[in-house]
Design an enzyme around this catalytic site. Structure first.
Site, mmCIF file in Angstrom:
data_model
loop_
_atom_site.group_PDB
_atom_site.id
_atom_site.type_symbol
_atom_site.label_atom_id
_atom_site.label_comp_id
_atom_site.label_asym_id
_atom_site.label_seq_id
_atom_site.Cartn_x
_atom_site.Cartn_y
_atom_site.Cartn_z
ATOM 1 C CE1 TYR A 67 -3.423 -2.929 0.773
ATOM 2 C CE2 TYR A 67 -4.367 -1.012 -0.313
ATOM 3 C CZ TYR A 67 -4.440 -2.341 0.033
ATOM 4 O OH TYR A 67 -5.526 -3.087 -0.365
ATOM 5 C CG HIS A 118 -13.952 -0.336 -3.519
ATOM 6 N ND1 HIS A 118 -13.779 -0.755 -4.820
ATOM 7 C CD2 HIS A 118 -15.180 -0.796 -3.143
ATOM 8 C CE1 HIS A 118 -14.851 -1.434 -5.199
ATOM 9 N NE2 HIS A 118 -15.719 -1.468 -4.214
ATOM 10 C CB CYS A 126 -6.348 1.480 15.054
ATOM 11 S SG CYS A 126 -6.062 0.027 16.076
ATOM 12 N N GLY A 194 -13.684 2.568 -17.432
ATOM 13 C CA GLY A 194 -12.494 1.853 -16.964
ATOM 14 C C GLY A 194 -12.745 0.857 -15.865
ATOM 15 C CB THR A 195 -15.155 -0.538 -13.953
ATOM 16 O OG1 THR A 195 -15.274 -1.589 -12.978
ATOM 17 C CG2 THR A 195 -16.505 -0.299 -14.609
ATOM 18 C CG ASN A 220 -13.140 -0.995 -20.630
ATOM 19 O OD1 ASN A 220 -12.142 -1.445 -21.197
ATOM 20 N ND2 ASN A 220 -13.412 -1.245 -19.356
HETATM 21 C C1 BV8 Z 1 -18.719 -6.947 -0.081
HETATM 22 C C2 BV8 Z 1 -9.893 -1.420 -2.564
HETATM 23 C C3 BV8 Z 1 -20.202 -7.758 1.607
HETATM 24 C C4 BV8 Z 1 -8.647 -2.088 -2.116
HETATM 25 C C5 BV8 Z 1 -11.179 -3.063 -3.860
HETATM 26 C C6 BV8 Z 1 -18.093 -14.520 -5.453
HETATM 27 C C7 BV8 Z 1 -18.919 -14.122 -6.488
HETATM 28 C C8 BV8 Z 1 -19.379 -12.806 -6.573
HETATM 29 C C9 BV8 Z 1 -19.023 -11.855 -5.618
HETATM 30 C C10 BV8 Z 1 -18.197 -12.259 -4.612
HETATM 31 C C11 BV8 Z 1 -17.742 -13.586 -4.514
HETATM 32 N N1 BV8 Z 1 -16.958 -13.652 -3.428
HETATM 33 C C12 BV8 Z 1 -16.920 -12.453 -2.827
HETATM 34 C C13 BV8 Z 1 -17.680 -11.585 -3.535
HETATM 35 C C14 BV8 Z 1 -17.906 -10.147 -3.223
HETATM 36 C C15 BV8 Z 1 -16.677 -9.352 -3.592
HETATM 37 C C16 BV8 Z 1 -16.463 -9.379 -5.087
HETATM 38 O O1 BV8 Z 1 -17.137 -8.701 -5.832
HETATM 39 N N2 BV8 Z 1 -15.479 -10.201 -5.513
HETATM 40 C C17 BV8 Z 1 -15.186 -10.308 -6.923
HETATM 41 C C18 BV8 Z 1 -13.681 -10.516 -7.110
HETATM 42 C C19 BV8 Z 1 -15.960 -11.492 -7.481
HETATM 43 N N3 BV8 Z 1 -16.927 -7.989 -3.166
HETATM 44 C C20 BV8 Z 1 -16.554 -7.606 -1.940
HETATM 45 O O2 BV8 Z 1 -15.954 -8.314 -1.172
HETATM 46 C C21 BV8 Z 1 -16.973 -6.211 -1.531
HETATM 47 N N4 BV8 Z 1 -17.598 -6.277 -0.251
HETATM 48 O O3 BV8 Z 1 -19.331 -7.513 -0.935
HETATM 49 O O4 BV8 Z 1 -19.086 -6.960 1.232
HETATM 50 C C22 BV8 Z 1 -20.356 -7.569 3.059
HETATM 51 C C23 BV8 Z 1 -21.517 -6.962 3.527
HETATM 52 C C24 BV8 Z 1 -21.679 -6.818 4.898
HETATM 53 C C25 BV8 Z 1 -20.663 -7.231 5.782
HETATM 54 C C26 BV8 Z 1 -19.471 -7.790 5.284
HETATM 55 C C27 BV8 Z 1 -19.321 -7.978 3.911
HETATM 56 C C28 BV8 Z 1 -15.759 -5.322 -1.390
HETATM 57 C C29 BV8 Z 1 -15.074 -5.188 -2.729
HETATM 58 C C30 BV8 Z 1 -14.018 -4.090 -2.647
HETATM 59 C C31 BV8 Z 1 -12.640 -4.685 -2.723
HETATM 60 N N5 BV8 Z 1 -11.645 -3.601 -2.759
HETATM 61 N N6 BV8 Z 1 -10.339 -2.003 -3.835
HETATM 62 C C32 BV8 Z 1 -7.463 -1.747 -2.983
HETATM 63 O O5 BV8 Z 1 -7.605 -1.011 -3.997
HETATM 64 O O6 BV8 Z 1 -6.356 -2.228 -2.658
HETATM 65 S S1 BV8 Z 1 -11.695 -3.697 -5.311
HETATM 66 C C33 BV8 Z 1 -10.585 -3.253 -6.491
HETATM 67 O O7 BV8 Z 1 -10.733 -4.188 -7.506
HETATM 68 C C34 BV8 Z 1 -10.864 -1.945 -7.131
HETATM 69 O O8 BV8 Z 1 -11.277 -0.966 -6.237
HETATM 70 C C35 BV8 Z 1 -11.890 -2.260 -8.156
HETATM 71 O O9 BV8 Z 1 -13.180 -2.170 -7.625
HETATM 72 C C36 BV8 Z 1 -11.596 -3.693 -8.448
HETATM 73 C C37 BV8 Z 1 -10.910 -3.785 -9.773
HETATM 74 O O10 BV8 Z 1 -11.921 -3.606 -10.692
HETATM 75 P P1 BV8 Z 1 -11.812 -2.479 -11.804
HETATM 76 O O11 BV8 Z 1 -11.811 -1.142 -11.184
HETATM 77 O O12 BV8 Z 1 -12.863 -2.819 -12.753
HETATM 78 O O13 BV8 Z 1 -10.407 -2.651 -12.425
HETATM 79 P P2 BV8 Z 1 -9.889 -3.884 -13.213
HETATM 80 O O14 BV8 Z 1 -8.428 -3.905 -13.052
HETATM 81 O O15 BV8 Z 1 -10.689 -5.096 -12.875
HETATM 82 O O16 BV8 Z 1 -10.257 -3.541 -14.737
HETATM 83 C C38 BV8 Z 1 -9.698 -2.393 -15.316
HETATM 84 C C39 BV8 Z 1 -10.590 -2.044 -16.474
HETATM 85 O O17 BV8 Z 1 -10.089 -0.858 -17.058
HETATM 86 C C40 BV8 Z 1 -10.575 -3.106 -17.564
HETATM 87 O O18 BV8 Z 1 -11.887 -3.311 -18.025
HETATM 88 C C41 BV8 Z 1 -9.726 -2.475 -18.668
HETATM 89 O O19 BV8 Z 1 -10.153 -2.868 -19.960
HETATM 90 C C42 BV8 Z 1 -10.005 -1.014 -18.447
HETATM 91 N N7 BV8 Z 1 -8.961 -0.108 -18.909
HETATM 92 C C43 BV8 Z 1 -7.629 -0.336 -18.960
HETATM 93 N N8 BV8 Z 1 -7.007 0.783 -19.415
HETATM 94 C C44 BV8 Z 1 -7.978 1.720 -19.627
HETATM 95 C C45 BV8 Z 1 -9.218 1.150 -19.296
HETATM 96 N N9 BV8 Z 1 -10.375 1.831 -19.403
HETATM 97 C C46 BV8 Z 1 -10.311 3.097 -19.843
HETATM 98 N N10 BV8 Z 1 -9.149 3.719 -20.172
HETATM 99 C C47 BV8 Z 1 -7.975 3.059 -20.074
HETATM 100 N N11 BV8 Z 1 -6.819 3.662 -20.413
#
Ligand code: BV8
Length: 247
Positions: A67, A118, A126, A194-195, A220
């Site tokens: 981080y 996020h 803490c 970009g997601t 995207n």
């Molecule tokens: C929750 C902070 C409940 C930390 C992040 C199984 C099935 C389904 C869901 C789940 C499962 N198991 C668990 C889950 C839920 C889980 C989830 O969704 N998992 C996924 C992997 C399946 N979600 C959670 O856990 C969330 N919490 O559900 O809580 C709960 C309720 C009550 C009590 C307790 C619990 C929390 C999720 C948050 C995690 N933290 N970030 C950190 O950053 O270190 S997530 C992190 O990854 C990012 O913040 C972001 O959200 C994610 C990455 O996704 P993207 O942003 O889309 O980025 P990615 O790299 O994937 O893609 C990039 C895109 O950009 C691509 O499409 C690419 O083509 C494009 N791109 C590239 N270049 C460009 C571009 N676009 C435009 N211009 C460019 N130049």
């Protein structure tokens, strides 16, 4: 009419615009996305494995160093034309900016961010009593491992105030984002930039926007899980396309 001209006209006519940004929004500022494979110190890790409470329990020194490296990378990065375009757009139409990203590039481009779904790389607390902690000195060079500071109030460790996988989103951020989407009506626009649309509940927002009758536009370079939800798909990057959408 080209798709970006059509979107610019829809944006100009919209009563409200909601933007959902993902990691791709920061890619052209040199900040790696979650999909990007790690290199160097982190090449043996996957981001989604490090961004978890389990990783923090098992190897807090590695997670802490990761981080601090990311925060240092963002500090050295600059907002790009896409960030500036969204700040400019917000001066023309009522715009709510919701981001999944933990960087501060939108704010540094002049945007007001409605919700950091996020959390933030530049907030620390803490891991036990949740007391806010000061921003630590960022690292000039990345290190593979560094022990996190102890909480001054007790025996907890200072952690990044981000949302890890399996953790609940900040209530206020989710409420503000849900309210912004709930206010959308036919004729309004949601820009999804970009997601990959793989992480919930953030990925549910474009679906909700479509249900409200808003025009969902994906910006995207690649097809994603959002593409099927979008009314209009603009295949290109944030820095290239967003400036074309400002009326
Ligand atoms: C929750 C902070 C409940 C930390 C992040 C199984 C099935 C389904 C869901 C789940 C499962 N198991 C668990 C889950 C839920 C889980 C989830 O969704 N998992 C996924 C992997 C399946 N979600 C959670 O856990 C969330 N919490 O559900 O809580 C709960 C309720 C009550 C009590 C307790 C619990 C929390 C999720 C948050 C995690 N933290 N970030 C950190 O950053 O270190 S997530 C992190 O990854 C990012 O913040 C972001 O959200 C994610 C990455 O996704 P993207 O942003 O889309 O980025 P990615 O790299 O994937 O893609 C990039 C895109 O950009 C691509 O499409 C690419 O083509 C494009 N791109 C590239 N270049 C460009 C571009 N676009 C435009 N211009 C460019 N130049």
């Amino acid at each position: 009419m080209t798709a970006d001209n059509e979107v610019r006209e829809r944006v100009a006519a919209a009563a409200r615009v909601v933007v959902l940004a993902g990691a791709g929004m920061s890619a052209e500022s040199g900040v790696p996305t979650f999909r990007d494979a790690h290199t160097g110190l982190w090449e043996r890790f996957r981001a989604e494995d490090l961004a978890t409470p389990e990783a923090w329990q098992q190897q807090p020194d590695v997670v802490w160093a990761w981080y601090l490296w990311r925060a240092g990378l963002v500090r050295a990065a600059q907002p790009h034309a896409g960030h500036r375009a969204l700040a400019s757009l917000a001066r023309r139409v009522p715009l709510q900016l919701v981001t999944q990203n933990v960087d501060d590039l939108h704010e540094r481009a002049g945007s007001t961010v409605t919700a950091h779904l996020h959390g933030s790389l530049f907030a620390f607390r803490c891991d036990t009593c949740s007391a806010p902690a000061p921003v630590p000195a960022l690292l000039p060079e990345p290190v593979a491992s560094l022990p996190p500071p102890r909480c001054p109030r007790g025996d907890g460790l200072v952690r990044p105030d981000v949302v890890w996988f399996g953790e609940a989103l900040p209530h206020e951020a989710w409420r503000a984002s849900s309210d912004a989407v709930a206010a959308l009506r036919p004729g309004d626009v949601m820009l999804v930039v970009g997601t990959s649309g793989l992480v919930v509940p953030a990925a549910d927002l474009p679906v909700a926007a479509r249900r409200r009758g808003a025009t969902v536009v994906e910006v995207n370079p690649h097809e994603t899980a959002v593409s099927d939800v979008a009314d209009v798909v603009l295949r290109g990057t944030a820095a290239e396309l967003l400036p074309l959408l400002v009326p």
